[in-house]
Every structure is written in C-alpha cells, then in structure tokens.
Scaffold this active site. Structure first.
Site, PDB file in Angstrom:
ATOM      1  N   GLY A  81       0.827  -1.202   0.000  1.00 17.95           N
ATOM      2  CA  GLY A  81       0.000   0.000   0.000  1.00 17.95           C
ATOM      3  C   GLY A  81       0.861   1.252   0.000  1.00 17.95           C
ATOM      4  O   GLY A  81       2.100   1.177   0.057  1.00 17.95           O
ATOM      5  N   ASP A  82       0.202   2.419  -0.112  1.00 16.40           N
ATOM      6  CA  ASP A  82       0.900   3.705  -0.096  1.00 16.40           C
ATOM      7  C   ASP A  82       1.926   3.830  -1.212  1.00 16.40           C
ATOM      8  O   ASP A  82       2.954   4.505  -1.063  1.00 16.40           O
ATOM      9  CB  ASP A  82       1.599   3.958   1.267  1.00 16.40           C
ATOM     10  CG  ASP A  82       0.640   3.789   2.421  1.00 16.40           C
ATOM     11  OD1 ASP A  82      -0.490   4.282   2.297  1.00 16.40           O
ATOM     12  OD2 ASP A  82       1.005   3.151   3.423  1.00 16.40           O
ATOM     13  N   LYS A 131      -0.768   5.431  -5.439  1.00 12.68           N
ATOM     14  CA  LYS A 131      -1.849   5.123  -6.396  1.00 12.68           C
ATOM     15  C   LYS A 131      -2.730   6.345  -6.641  1.00 12.68           C
ATOM     16  O   LYS A 131      -3.193   6.555  -7.756  1.00 12.68           O
ATOM     17  CB  LYS A 131      -2.716   3.957  -5.869  1.00 12.68           C
ATOM     18  CG  LYS A 131      -1.968   2.646  -5.785  1.00 12.68           C
ATOM     19  CD  LYS A 131      -2.846   1.532  -5.316  1.00 12.68           C
ATOM     20  CE  LYS A 131      -3.264   1.675  -3.858  1.00 12.68           C
ATOM     21  NZ  LYS A 131      -2.154   1.540  -2.891  1.00 12.68           N
ATOM     22  N   GLY A 181      -5.855   5.732   2.184  1.00 12.41           N
ATOM     23  CA  GLY A 181      -5.555   7.163   2.246  1.00 12.41           C
ATOM     24  C   GLY A 181      -4.831   7.535   0.973  1.00 12.41           C
ATOM     25  O   GLY A 181      -3.639   7.338   0.857  1.00 12.41           O
ATOM     26  N   HIS A 182      -5.554   7.991  -0.008  1.00 15.16           N
ATOM     27  CA  HIS A 182      -4.945   8.341  -1.289  1.00 15.16           C
ATOM     28  C   HIS A 182      -4.737   9.851  -1.367  1.00 15.16           C
ATOM     29  O   HIS A 182      -5.686  10.618  -1.274  1.00 15.16           O
ATOM     30  CB  HIS A 182      -5.833   7.862  -2.449  1.00 15.16           C
ATOM     31  CG  HIS A 182      -5.918   6.370  -2.540  1.00 15.16           C
ATOM     32  ND1 HIS A 182      -6.851   5.700  -3.290  1.00 15.16           N
ATOM     33  CD2 HIS A 182      -5.173   5.410  -1.952  1.00 15.16           C
ATOM     34  CE1 HIS A 182      -6.654   4.402  -3.164  1.00 15.16           C
ATOM     35  NE2 HIS A 182      -5.646   4.214  -2.357  1.00 15.16           N
ATOM     36  N   GLN A 216      -4.952  -0.239  -0.837  1.00 10.62           N
ATOM     37  CA  GLN A 216      -3.912  -1.066  -0.209  1.00 10.62           C
ATOM     38  C   GLN A 216      -2.979  -1.655  -1.289  1.00 10.62           C
ATOM     39  O   GLN A 216      -2.761  -0.997  -2.284  1.00 10.62           O
ATOM     40  CB  GLN A 216      -4.517  -2.164   0.675  1.00 10.62           C
ATOM     41  CG  GLN A 216      -5.173  -1.631   1.946  1.00 10.62           C
ATOM     42  CD  GLN A 216      -6.594  -1.148   1.735  1.00 10.62           C
ATOM     43  OE1 GLN A 216      -7.390  -1.834   1.117  1.00 10.62           O
ATOM     44  NE2 GLN A 216      -6.909   0.014   2.239  1.00 10.62           N
ATOM     45  N   LEU A 230      10.293   8.442  -7.489  1.00 11.60           N
ATOM     46  CA  LEU A 230      11.688   8.246  -7.892  1.00 11.60           C
ATOM     47  C   LEU A 230      12.553   9.396  -7.350  1.00 11.60           C
ATOM     48  O   LEU A 230      13.689   9.204  -6.951  1.00 11.60           O
ATOM     49  CB  LEU A 230      11.762   8.202  -9.430  1.00 11.60           C
ATOM     50  CG  LEU A 230      13.089   7.758 -10.027  1.00 11.60           C
ATOM     51  CD1 LEU A 230      13.427   6.332  -9.630  1.00 11.60           C
ATOM     52  CD2 LEU A 230      13.087   7.879 -11.538  1.00 11.60           C
TER      53      LEU A 230
HETATM   54  P1  IMP Z   1      -6.891  -2.856   8.288  1.00  8.49           P
HETATM   55  O1  IMP Z   1      -6.997  -2.769   6.792  1.00  8.49           O
HETATM   56  O2  IMP Z   1      -7.296  -1.590   8.978  1.00  8.49           O
HETATM   57  O3  IMP Z   1      -7.557  -4.064   8.825  1.00  8.49           O
HETATM   58  O4  IMP Z   1      -5.337  -3.025   8.636  1.00  8.49           O
HETATM   59  C1  IMP Z   1      -4.581  -4.199   8.305  1.00  8.49           C
HETATM   60  C2  IMP Z   1      -3.172  -3.840   7.848  1.00  8.49           C
HETATM   61  O5  IMP Z   1      -3.255  -3.174   6.590  1.00  8.49           O
HETATM   62  C3  IMP Z   1      -2.442  -2.875   8.779  1.00  8.49           C
HETATM   63  O6  IMP Z   1      -1.074  -3.209   8.775  1.00  8.49           O
HETATM   64  C4  IMP Z   1      -2.645  -1.515   8.138  1.00  8.49           C
HETATM   65  O7  IMP Z   1      -1.637  -0.605   8.460  1.00  8.49           O
HETATM   66  C5  IMP Z   1      -2.586  -1.921   6.664  1.00  8.49           C
HETATM   67  N1  IMP Z   1      -3.327  -0.985   5.803  1.00  8.49           N
HETATM   68  C6  IMP Z   1      -4.658  -0.866   5.658  1.00  8.49           C
HETATM   69  N2  IMP Z   1      -4.971   0.075   4.760  1.00  8.49           N
HETATM   70  C7  IMP Z   1      -3.810   0.546   4.293  1.00  8.49           C
HETATM   71  C8  IMP Z   1      -3.467   1.513   3.297  1.00  8.49           C
HETATM   72  O8  IMP Z   1      -4.317   2.116   2.635  1.00  8.49           O
HETATM   73  N3  IMP Z   1      -2.141   1.724   3.113  1.00  8.49           N
HETATM   74  C9  IMP Z   1      -1.182   1.034   3.793  1.00  8.49           C
HETATM   75  N4  IMP Z   1      -1.448   0.121   4.711  1.00  8.49           N
HETATM   76  C10 IMP Z   1      -2.743  -0.131   4.962  1.00  8.49           C
END
Ligand code: IMP
Length: 423
Positions: A11-12, A15, A39-40, A223, A331
């Site tokens: 994730g992050d 995107k 969180g986009h 994600q 980059l």
């Molecule tokens: P949950 O999605 O809140 O159940 O969290 C499960 C795992 O996914 C945790 O490690 C969160 O930090 C990670 N996670 C959930 N959504 C995001 C995202 O949009 N970006 C990065 N990590 C995420």
C-alpha cells in the site's frame, strides 16, 4: 475498456496520484475493495486532497466515481469526505455512486476492530482501527448489513437488532466494554440514510452498461498486493482482495472485460502497521527516507516503515496480478542518494530463495540479497520526458524492469500531476 490499478507492495505506493493522472483520459473511476482504511493523496491545482473512500477521479468535474460492491462503507467517514469536498467546491451530484451491495461499517465494527487488535498482544496487526476486518467478518458470517438493507428503515432495524444482540453480548460479557443501543444507532443513521440514498445504485449494472457503450473505466485498488487476504503476508494483511482479481468480484464485471492491469510500485518500499519487511532500514537511514518521502500514513498519521525496493515482491505482484505495466512512483525521493540497493533474492538459513515464500515463518526470517547501484544525485523535478532523465536513473529503472519482468509505462518524479513521465 477497463484498466485495473493495483498496488504492488504494502500500500501507499502513490496510487492516488497515478489514478488522478490517468483519470484525465477516462470516463469512470471505480474503487473495488477496502474502506476508509485507505488514504490516497492527490495534489491538484495547488491543493492537497486526501481520499479515504471516494475515488481520486472526483477532482475532474465530468468524471463518474463509483464505490463498488466489494467495499465496506462507513457512512460517517463517507459523509465527512463528501462534506469536505463540497466545501472545496466539488459537486458530486449524479456523478458519484455507491453500490447497493456494499457492506455498512457500523460503530461496533470500529470499536471491536480496535479492541480485538489490542487483545492480540504481541500478535497485534496494527490495523487502522476503521472497522475493516470486523465488517468483512460480518459479511462472510452472513451477519452484515448491506447498503440496500440500510435504505429500508425496517430492514435495517431488524438486521441491526440481530447484530446488536450478538455484538453486545460479546462486548459486555467478554470484553467488559460499553454496549450499543438500537434506538440510538437507528436514530443517528436515519440522518445518514437521507444523505446517502441519492448516491446508491446497482453499480455492477451501471458499469456493465458503460462497458457496452465503450466508456473507459479505471478500476481503483486500495492497499496493495502484499496486504491481500489471500496473497499477502498473512496474517499481517487487510481483510479484502486488493489484487487485480478483486476488481471483478468487487465491481461485478467479468474478467473478459479487463484489458489492462497497471501495477504501482514505489521506487523504494514502505509498510505501515506490523508484519515482516525484509528490506526495512533498521538504522537512521529509515528516518532520512521517511523525511524525504514524507512517509506518514495518510489515514492514521503513523510513521511508515521504510526500506529498499524489493524486486522479489514486485515480480511476484507482476505474476499474481498479471501486470501489463508498472508505474514507478517517488523516484525523486532517491535523488540525493550515493548508492541505491535493490533486493534481488533472499537467503533463508543458508539457502537462496528467488521467489516470494508464502510461509510466514520463512518470510519473517529471510535476509535480502542486494544489488547496489550508483545514485544519480540530481534533481528530477520538472523532467517530463524519459530521455531527459539522468543515465543512472534510467539504469535503475531498467534494472527494475529486468528483475520484475514487467515494462514500465509511467514514472512519477514529484507529488504534483505535472511531475509525470509517460512512456
Ligand atoms: P486494516 O486494513 O485496517 O484491517 O489493517 C490491516 C493492515 O493493513 C495494517 O497493517 C494496516 O496498516 C494496513 N493498511 C490498511 N490500509 C492501508 C493503506 O491504505 N495503506 C497502507 N497500509 C494499509
């Protein structure tokens, strides 16, 4: 024409920016999984926007934005996002739609998510606390409340009554926590119903009609591949399928309708929350990259863990998602580095692994095998054409293509829309 956008790491990956950039040439942006955990971040026209639920395409006045059936929707988070956008002059009427089949995140989902993660003690996942896992659990337990149920006050009350019976028992007898009141929730949610109703449609029908008419659709994954419930670093994953396959189940479109899958990979790696991360920086270098890349969670504000690019992971993401292309983001964050490393394999107890191991036991013990490349040590800002990139940056990108076996089609060299190179 449907193009799926998928994260190839944890994730992050950036995107939000890539979707915002590609949305320019599309008619519809449709999110297919997750909820307000995402969180986009998008910087457009000098303003910064953070989207948790609503697709980033909403910033273009003529684009349609959809939340598919694969999502879990917290009306409180959704309405706060809608009101924030309205305040900034963005009109959502007749161009933002929510699936009838999406599931509703209710207050007890959020509380239980937080309690349960805490109770895991050392095995804590570090969830976002947004009630994601608990809403999906109810969906699969056939205890969930769908948006279509929510629209009918009687059905909603009845489903909520059954759900509260079970949840309150758990909260009171097991967790010794506060319990929820049916009247209070149904009263509060009546106001939300009024607000949300106008956005609710059969989004699968809508999208299939749009496909028939030749509209261009971007399917937006939240994600990333390694947070996928099936293919991620289980159990340190989210509760949905961010991988490209999730676009079919999460939007109600057939696999034959997908033409392209673009994987987003950050030029290095980050992870929020717990879980194995072989290339993680264990020293002050992590802090340096965190600062350079502003690596703080857009949803929770938590500092992101940082590390070198792991080509083993991105290659695996290429396979699982059937990637057509890669988009490399951030980059520019590596601009000042003398040396850059890429993980090309792992060592596990003296054995070399060239592939991502599904076993959590393996993955949490592997040691990365690195290749080192010289950094370009030049500012990339303002570069719009591939040929203008420094040779060493091109070498780095070429090495990523070779290792992952996926061609790069887009390079992001800064946070704003304009800092983008299309190949
Ligand atoms: P949950 O999605 O809140 O159940 O969290 C499960 C795992 O996914 C945790 O490690 C969160 O930090 C990670 N996670 C959930 N959504 C995001 C995202 O949009 N970006 C990065 N990590 C995420």
């Amino acid at each position: 024409m449907v193009t799926v956008i998928v994260g190839t790491q944890w994730g992050d990956e950036g995107k939000g920016k890539v979707i915002d950039y590609l949305a320019r040439d599309c008619d519809i942006v449709a999110r297919y999984q997750g909820g307000a955990n995402a969180g986009h971040t998008v910087i457009a026209n000098g303003k910064k926007y953070i989207f948790h639920l609503i697709p980033s395409g909403i910033l273009y006045p003529n684009k349609i934005c959809i939340l598919g059936n694969g999502l879990v929707v917290d009306p409180v988070a959704l309405l706060s996002e809608i009101s924030g956008l309205k305040k900034r002059g963005i009109n959502l009427n007749r161009r933002f739609f929510v699936s009838e089949n999406a599931h509703l995140t209710l207050p007890y989902h959020k509380l239980l998510d937080q309690i349960e993660d805490k109770k895991r003690g050392k095995g804590k996942l570090g969830t976002t606390g947004r009630g994601i896992g608990t809403t999906y659990t109810d969906k699969y337990a056939r205890l969930g409340i769908r948006i279509v149920d929510f629209l009918n006050e009687k059905t909603f009350r009845e489903k909520l009554r059954i759900s509260l019976k079970l949840k309150n028992y758990l909260l009171k007898k097991y967790y010794e926590e506060k319990i929820y009141n049916l009247e209070k929730i149904s009263g509060e949610y009546q106001a939300y119903r009024k607000e949300i109703k106008k956005y609710v449609i059969d989004t699968s029908f809508y999208l299939n009609q749009a496909i028939k008419k030749g509209k261009k659709i971007l399917a937006e994954g939240a994600q990333g591949t390694f947070l996928d419930i099936d293919f991620g670093t289980y159990p340190y994953v989210t509760a949905s399928n961010p991988i490209a396959g999730g676009a079919c189940t999460g939007l109600g479109i057939g696999p034959t309708k997908i033409n392209k899958v673009i994987g987003i990979a950050k030029a290095y790696t980050t992870r929020v929350g717990k879980g194995p991360f072989p290339t993680e920086f264990k020293d002050e270098f992590g802090e340096k990259i965190r600062k350079l890349g502003n690596e703080f969670g857009a949803t929770t504000g938590r500092p992101r863990r940082c590390g070198w690019l792991d080509a083993v992971l991105v290659k695996q993401a290429g396979i699982i998602n059937g990637l057509s292309n890669l988009a490399i983001t951030k980059l520019d964050v590596l601009n000042s580095l003398k040396k850059i490393r890429i993980a090309v394999g792992y060592h596990y107890r003296g054995r070399r692994l060239n592939q991502f191991p599904n076993s959590f036991e393996f993955f949490s013990q592997v040691k990365p095998i690195y290749e080192e490349m010289p950094g370009w040590q030049k500012d990339l800002s303002g570069i719009k054409r591939y040929q203008d990139l420094p040779g060493k940056a091109k070498d780095y990108l070429k090495r990523i293509e070779d290792l992952t076996e996926v061609k790069i089609s887009l390079i992001s060299t800064g946070p704003v829309r304009q800092d983008t190179i299309l190949l």
